[in-house]
Write a protein that holds these residues in place. Sequence first.
Motif, PDB file in Angstrom:
ATOM      1  N   ARG A 148       0.837  -1.211   0.000  1.00 60.05           N
ATOM      2  CA  ARG A 148       0.000   0.000   0.000  1.00 60.05           C
ATOM      3  C   ARG A 148       0.870   1.258   0.000  1.00 60.05           C
ATOM      4  O   ARG A 148       0.526   2.251  -0.644  1.00 60.05           O
ATOM      5  CB  ARG A 148      -0.955  -0.015   1.184  1.00 60.05           C
ATOM      6  CG  ARG A 148      -2.068  -1.029   0.979  1.00 60.05           C
ATOM      7  CD  ARG A 148      -2.903  -1.383   2.167  1.00 60.05           C
ATOM      8  NE  ARG A 148      -3.240  -0.349   3.126  1.00 60.05           N
ATOM      9  CZ  ARG A 148      -4.038  -0.548   4.155  1.00 60.05           C
ATOM     10  NH1 ARG A 148      -4.608  -1.719   4.345  1.00 60.05           N
ATOM     11  NH2 ARG A 148      -4.292   0.416   5.002  1.00 60.05           N
ATOM     12  N   LEU A 149       1.988   1.218   0.699  1.00 63.09           N
ATOM     13  CA  LEU A 149       2.907   2.352   0.715  1.00 63.09           C
ATOM     14  C   LEU A 149       3.465   2.602  -0.691  1.00 63.09           C
ATOM     15  O   LEU A 149       3.447   3.736  -1.181  1.00 63.09           O
ATOM     16  CB  LEU A 149       4.043   2.078   1.703  1.00 63.09           C
ATOM     17  CG  LEU A 149       4.983   3.234   1.991  1.00 63.09           C
ATOM     18  CD1 LEU A 149       4.282   4.298   2.827  1.00 63.09           C
ATOM     19  CD2 LEU A 149       6.227   2.741   2.711  1.00 63.09           C
ATOM     20  N   ASP A 204       2.148   1.696  -3.467  1.00 65.46           N
ATOM     21  CA  ASP A 204       1.039   2.152  -4.307  1.00 65.46           C
ATOM     22  C   ASP A 204       0.815   3.657  -4.191  1.00 65.46           C
ATOM     23  O   ASP A 204       0.289   4.283  -5.100  1.00 65.46           O
ATOM     24  CB  ASP A 204      -0.261   1.413  -3.952  1.00 65.46           C
ATOM     25  CG  ASP A 204      -0.267  -0.033  -4.403  1.00 65.46           C
ATOM     26  OD1 ASP A 204       0.605  -0.429  -5.204  1.00 65.46           O
ATOM     27  OD2 ASP A 204      -1.160  -0.774  -3.936  1.00 65.46           O
ATOM     28  N   ARG A 205       1.228   4.248  -3.050  1.00 67.99           N
ATOM     29  CA  ARG A 205       1.082   5.703  -2.832  1.00 67.99           C
ATOM     30  C   ARG A 205       2.336   6.488  -3.225  1.00 67.99           C
ATOM     31  O   ARG A 205       2.428   7.687  -2.994  1.00 67.99           O
ATOM     32  CB  ARG A 205       0.786   5.992  -1.360  1.00 67.99           C
ATOM     33  CG  ARG A 205      -0.536   5.505  -0.859  1.00 67.99           C
ATOM     34  CD  ARG A 205      -0.878   6.045   0.536  1.00 67.99           C
ATOM     35  NE  ARG A 205       0.130   5.799   1.555  1.00 67.99           N
ATOM     36  CZ  ARG A 205       0.707   6.758   2.302  1.00 67.99           C
ATOM     37  NH1 ARG A 205       0.405   8.018   2.142  1.00 67.99           N
ATOM     38  NH2 ARG A 205       1.609   6.445   3.218  1.00 67.99           N
ATOM     39  N   HIS A 206       3.329   5.823  -3.815  1.00 69.74           N
ATOM     40  CA  HIS A 206       4.612   6.449  -4.135  1.00 69.74           C
ATOM     41  C   HIS A 206       4.441   7.795  -4.849  1.00 69.74           C
ATOM     42  O   HIS A 206       5.127   8.764  -4.542  1.00 69.74           O
ATOM     43  CB  HIS A 206       5.467   5.492  -4.975  1.00 69.74           C
ATOM     44  CG  HIS A 206       6.777   6.071  -5.372  1.00 69.74           C
ATOM     45  ND1 HIS A 206       7.010   6.535  -6.639  1.00 69.74           N
ATOM     46  CD2 HIS A 206       7.910   6.275  -4.665  1.00 69.74           C
ATOM     47  CE1 HIS A 206       8.248   7.000  -6.698  1.00 69.74           C
ATOM     48  NE2 HIS A 206       8.810   6.848  -5.518  1.00 69.74           N
ATOM     49  N   GLN A 207       3.516   7.872  -5.790  1.00 67.67           N
ATOM     50  CA  GLN A 207       3.322   9.107  -6.552  1.00 67.67           C
ATOM     51  C   GLN A 207       2.826  10.256  -5.674  1.00 67.67           C
ATOM     52  O   GLN A 207       2.921  11.414  -6.065  1.00 67.67           O
ATOM     53  CB  GLN A 207       2.360   8.883  -7.733  1.00 67.67           C
ATOM     54  CG  GLN A 207       0.914   8.671  -7.342  1.00 67.67           C
ATOM     55  CD  GLN A 207       0.580   7.260  -6.854  1.00 67.67           C
ATOM     56  OE1 GLN A 207       1.432   6.367  -6.854  1.00 67.67           O
ATOM     57  NE2 GLN A 207      -0.644   7.052  -6.424  1.00 67.67           N
ATOM     58  N   ASP A 208       2.335   9.965  -4.477  1.00 69.61           N
ATOM     59  CA  ASP A 208       1.890  11.006  -3.549  1.00 69.61           C
ATOM     60  C   ASP A 208       3.030  11.528  -2.676  1.00 69.61           C
ATOM     61  O   ASP A 208       2.827  12.460  -1.894  1.00 69.61           O
ATOM     62  CB  ASP A 208       0.777  10.475  -2.636  1.00 69.61           C
ATOM     63  CG  ASP A 208      -0.458  10.058  -3.407  1.00 69.61           C
ATOM     64  OD1 ASP A 208      -0.705  10.620  -4.497  1.00 69.61           O
ATOM     65  OD2 ASP A 208      -1.161   9.153  -2.928  1.00 69.61           O
ATOM     66  N   LEU A 238       6.922   9.782   2.303  1.00 69.39           N
ATOM     67  CA  LEU A 238       5.510   9.435   2.481  1.00 69.39           C
ATOM     68  C   LEU A 238       5.251   9.293   3.972  1.00 69.39           C
ATOM     69  O   LEU A 238       5.912   8.503   4.657  1.00 69.39           O
ATOM     70  CB  LEU A 238       5.185   8.108   1.801  1.00 69.39           C
ATOM     71  CG  LEU A 238       4.813   8.180   0.332  1.00 69.39           C
ATOM     72  CD1 LEU A 238       4.749   6.798  -0.264  1.00 69.39           C
ATOM     73  CD2 LEU A 238       3.499   8.888   0.147  1.00 69.39           C
ATOM     74  N   ASP A 294      -1.310   4.776   8.171  1.00 69.05           N
ATOM     75  CA  ASP A 294      -2.143   3.591   8.388  1.00 69.05           C
ATOM     76  C   ASP A 294      -2.341   3.372   9.877  1.00 69.05           C
ATOM     77  O   ASP A 294      -1.428   2.953  10.585  1.00 69.05           O
ATOM     78  CB  ASP A 294      -1.483   2.363   7.756  1.00 69.05           C
ATOM     79  CG  ASP A 294      -2.461   1.220   7.615  1.00 69.05           C
ATOM     80  OD1 ASP A 294      -3.270   1.014   8.542  1.00 69.05           O
ATOM     81  OD2 ASP A 294      -2.409   0.539   6.587  1.00 69.05           O
TER      82      ASP A 294
END
Length: 137
Positions: A11-12, A14-18, A103, A107
Motif C-alpha cells: 500500500r505504501l 502504491d502511494r509512491h506518486q503522492d 511518504l 495507516d
Amino acid sequence: MSISHSDYFRRLVDRHQDGVRVLYFEFGPGEAAKCYENVDRFTALYPDHKPAHGWLLTQLANADGSSTGIYRIICHSVVRRPNGELIDVPPMDERDRGSYVFLEHADLDVAFESLKIRFAELYYPPITDLFGQSPHA
C-alpha cells in the motif's frame, strides 16, 4: 483490523506518486543518520513544530534508466511546521535527498513504532533469498 507487513508496504508503494520532496532545513546540532534524535531536538526547541513519521522511497533503476519495479524504503522522520510544510533537519548527501520522496505513515491499523524497529530499511517487493522465501514475511 490488522494488516500484514507485506500488505502495508504494498500500500505504501502504491502511494509512491503522492510522496513529496522535503526541503532541507539546516539545523546546527543535526547529525547524519539520526533523524529521530534530530527531530526530537528540533521540536524540543520549537514546540509549535511537530514530528512527522514515515518513509523515504526511491524506485531503483536498471543501468539503462528503466525501472526495476523495486523500491528502496527507509524509515524516516521529518518536522511539520505550524503551516503544515514539512522540513528535513538531518544532514544528508544532496544526491540522496534528491532521489527520495517522503511518504507519511498514514495507516492507523499498523503501529509506526514497531515498523521502524523491524523495517528500518527494506526493498519492496521483497528480494527473496536463495530458498525463495521473503526475509520480510
